[in-house]
Design a protein around this motif. Structure first.
Motif, PDB file in Angstrom:
ATOM      1  N   ASN A 124       0.805  -1.323   0.155  1.00 30.33           N
ATOM      2  CA  ASN A 124       0.183  -0.082   0.131  1.00 30.33           C
ATOM      3  C   ASN A 124       0.980   1.239  -0.125  1.00 30.33           C
ATOM      4  O   ASN A 124       0.703   2.108  -0.654  1.00 30.33           O
ATOM      5  N   LEU A 125       2.022   1.302   0.983  1.00 26.25           N
ATOM      6  CA  LEU A 125       2.773   2.504   1.003  1.00 26.25           C
ATOM      7  C   LEU A 125       3.542   2.710  -0.180  1.00 26.25           C
ATOM      8  O   LEU A 125       4.002   4.023  -0.455  1.00 26.25           O
ATOM      9  N   LEU A 126       3.902   1.601  -0.950  1.00 22.46           N
ATOM     10  CA  LEU A 126       4.793   1.786  -1.945  1.00 22.46           C
ATOM     11  C   LEU A 126       4.333   1.989  -3.267  1.00 22.46           C
ATOM     12  O   LEU A 126       5.019   2.296  -4.380  1.00 22.46           O
ATOM     13  N   ASP A 127       2.851   1.989  -3.288  1.00 23.03           N
ATOM     14  CA  ASP A 127       1.970   2.339  -4.385  1.00 23.03           C
ATOM     15  C   ASP A 127       0.926   3.466  -4.238  1.00 23.03           C
ATOM     16  O   ASP A 127      -0.211   3.231  -3.660  1.00 23.03           O
ATOM     17  N   ASP A 136      -6.822   3.485   5.028  1.00 20.89           N
ATOM     18  CA  ASP A 136      -5.981   2.305   4.433  1.00 20.89           C
ATOM     19  C   ASP A 136      -5.981   1.062   4.927  1.00 20.89           C
ATOM     20  O   ASP A 136      -6.087  -0.101   4.574  1.00 20.89           O
ATOM     21  N   ARG A 137      -6.313   1.332   6.629  1.00 24.60           N
ATOM     22  CA  ARG A 137      -6.485   0.153   7.352  1.00 24.60           C
ATOM     23  C   ARG A 137      -7.917  -0.622   6.836  1.00 24.60           C
ATOM     24  O   ARG A 137      -7.774  -1.996   6.522  1.00 24.60           O
ATOM     25  N   GLU A 138      -8.950   0.118   6.600  1.00 22.99           N
ATOM     26  CA  GLU A 138     -10.184  -0.707   6.280  1.00 22.99           C
ATOM     27  C   GLU A 138      -9.955  -1.433   4.938  1.00 22.99           C
ATOM     28  O   GLU A 138     -10.516  -2.632   4.810  1.00 22.99           O
ATOM     29  N   HIS A 176       1.120  -1.756 -13.839  1.00 21.14           N
ATOM     30  CA  HIS A 176       2.425  -0.910 -13.866  1.00 21.14           C
ATOM     31  C   HIS A 176       2.824  -0.112 -12.312  1.00 21.14           C
ATOM     32  O   HIS A 176       3.912   0.193 -12.202  1.00 21.14           O
ATOM     33  N   VAL A 177       1.701   0.225 -11.477  1.00 22.78           N
ATOM     34  CA  VAL A 177       1.884   0.766 -10.420  1.00 22.78           C
ATOM     35  C   VAL A 177       2.513  -0.175  -9.301  1.00 22.78           C
ATOM     36  O   VAL A 177       2.942   0.226  -8.221  1.00 22.78           O
ATOM     37  N   ASP A 178       2.912  -1.526  -9.768  1.00 30.86           N
ATOM     38  CA  ASP A 178       3.363  -2.583  -8.832  1.00 30.86           C
ATOM     39  C   ASP A 178       4.628  -2.684  -8.730  1.00 30.86           C
ATOM     40  O   ASP A 178       5.065  -3.480  -7.886  1.00 30.86           O
TER      41      ASP A 178
END
Length: 345
Positions: free
Chosen positions: A157-160, A301-303, A324-326
């Motif tokens: 989540n944080l890297l994308d 984000d947690r949800e 591409h975002v991964d």
């Protein structure tokens, strides 16, 4: 207890913040290992295995007495090094009456704990720094979340950050398509992964306009630095065209986030975070606003992540399609996979 070997060991992990450890013992589990945090006689944070060696009650159920930890069942007293120093009603202390200690250090108000691969293993490096916590240009606040999801889903989540236009429409979002199409550069150096994204001439999101007097459109950046135990994310913006956003000395609105992602178990996680922000001299103090909006963002984000994990279990985790975002998240997963592979050889 059988410990999981799905976590990189022999490194510092975040155990919490200095302000969280008060007069009472604080019990938490890190990497499948129950730990109790407390303050020793000098006021320093100490950590022991959260199990009395007598009858196995968690020591976090006891109390702190003059910098030592008193078990809440039969009153054995343990010093910060784990040695029993008092057995009520018994003059002789059994030689084996001790519990395992953990190396702990507090740096920039972050409590770090060394998770060794072997009993008694000691640190071979200093804990990471969080420069923004000591930078006079910023003020910071933080908090903690507990996730019912594996820690690497939080890394993903944080890297994308392309997701912010969809998940965080009320805070740090903005035009979703601009986020998805932002030019992105991903690099890696050993265990460090870096993702840099630029969004020029974009609409400022709510969190930004509440904290900074932008004139209109903004040039926005996101710089993500991944390390195995934590991430530091530098985001912010200047008025569109005002100055280069790759200039290390750029002005504008700055938000420097610290994200300590510590596995609790294979399927649950601790998320310790702070946000440091700059203030405009002509604006009211924005610390509480930035903190609250950041907390709201991370709750969103947690949800999402917990719902994602529940569905992964429901569908027995069939293969997922990458887009591409991964790239950054996949690079970080390779880092951890290689570390775990090396540990099992």
């Amino acid at each position: 207890m059988t410990h999981s070997h799905n976590f990189p060991l022999d490194r510092w992990y975040v155990a919490g913040f200095d302000w969280e450890v008060g007069d009472a013992p604080l019990g938490r589990t890190f990497l499948d290992r129950p730990v109790v945090l407390f303050r020793d006689a000098a006021g320093k944070v100490a950590a022991l295995e959260d199990r009395c060696c007598h009858r196995a009650l968690p020591l976090s159920c006891g109390r702190v007495e003059d910098g030592a930890l008193r078990c809440g069942y039969h009153g054995l007293l343990f010093a910060a090094d784990g040695q029993c120093i008092d057995v009520p009603g018994q003059g002789k202390i059994p030689a084996k009456a001790r519990v395992a200690p953990y190396p702990v250090a507090v740096v920039d108000q972050v409590v770090w704990i060394w998770m060794a691969s072997q009993p008694g293993g000691q640190p071979d490096c200093e804990p990471p720094r969080v420069p923004a916590h000591a930078d006079p240009r910023y003020r910071f606040k933080g908090g903690a979340f507990h996730y019912r999801a594996p820690y690497q889903l939080i890394h993903d989540n944080l890297l994308d950050l392309s997701h912010v236009g969809y998940v965080h429409t009320k805070t740090i979002g903005g035009n979703a398509r601009v986020h998805m199409e932002a030019p992105t550069n991903v690099g890696a150096d050993g265990e460090h992964v870096r993702v840099v994204r630029h969004m020029k001439a974009s609409q400022p999101p709510a969190t930004y306009t509440a904290a900074w007097p932008f004139k209109g459109l903004i040039d926005r950046w996101q710089e993500i630095d991944f390390h195995v135990s934590h991430l530091q994310i530098f985001t912010g913006a200047v008025d569109a065209g005002a100055e280069p956003i790759d200039n290390p000395e750029r002005g504008g609105f700055h938000m420097r986030g610290f994200h300590g992602i510590t596995p609790e178990t294979a399927t649950t996680s601790h998320y310790f975070w702070t946000m440091a922000a700059s203030s405009h001299p002509d604006q009211p103090d924005n610390l509480d606003t930035v903190h609250q909006q950041t907390a709201d963002t991370f709750e969103e984000d947690r949800e999402i992540i917990e719902a994602q994990w529940r569905n992964m279990q429901r569908f027995a985790q069939p293969p997922m399609v990458d887009i591409h975002v991964d790239a950054g998240a996949n690079r970080a997963r390779r880092v951890i996979a290689l570390l775990n592979e090396g540990a099992t050889r």
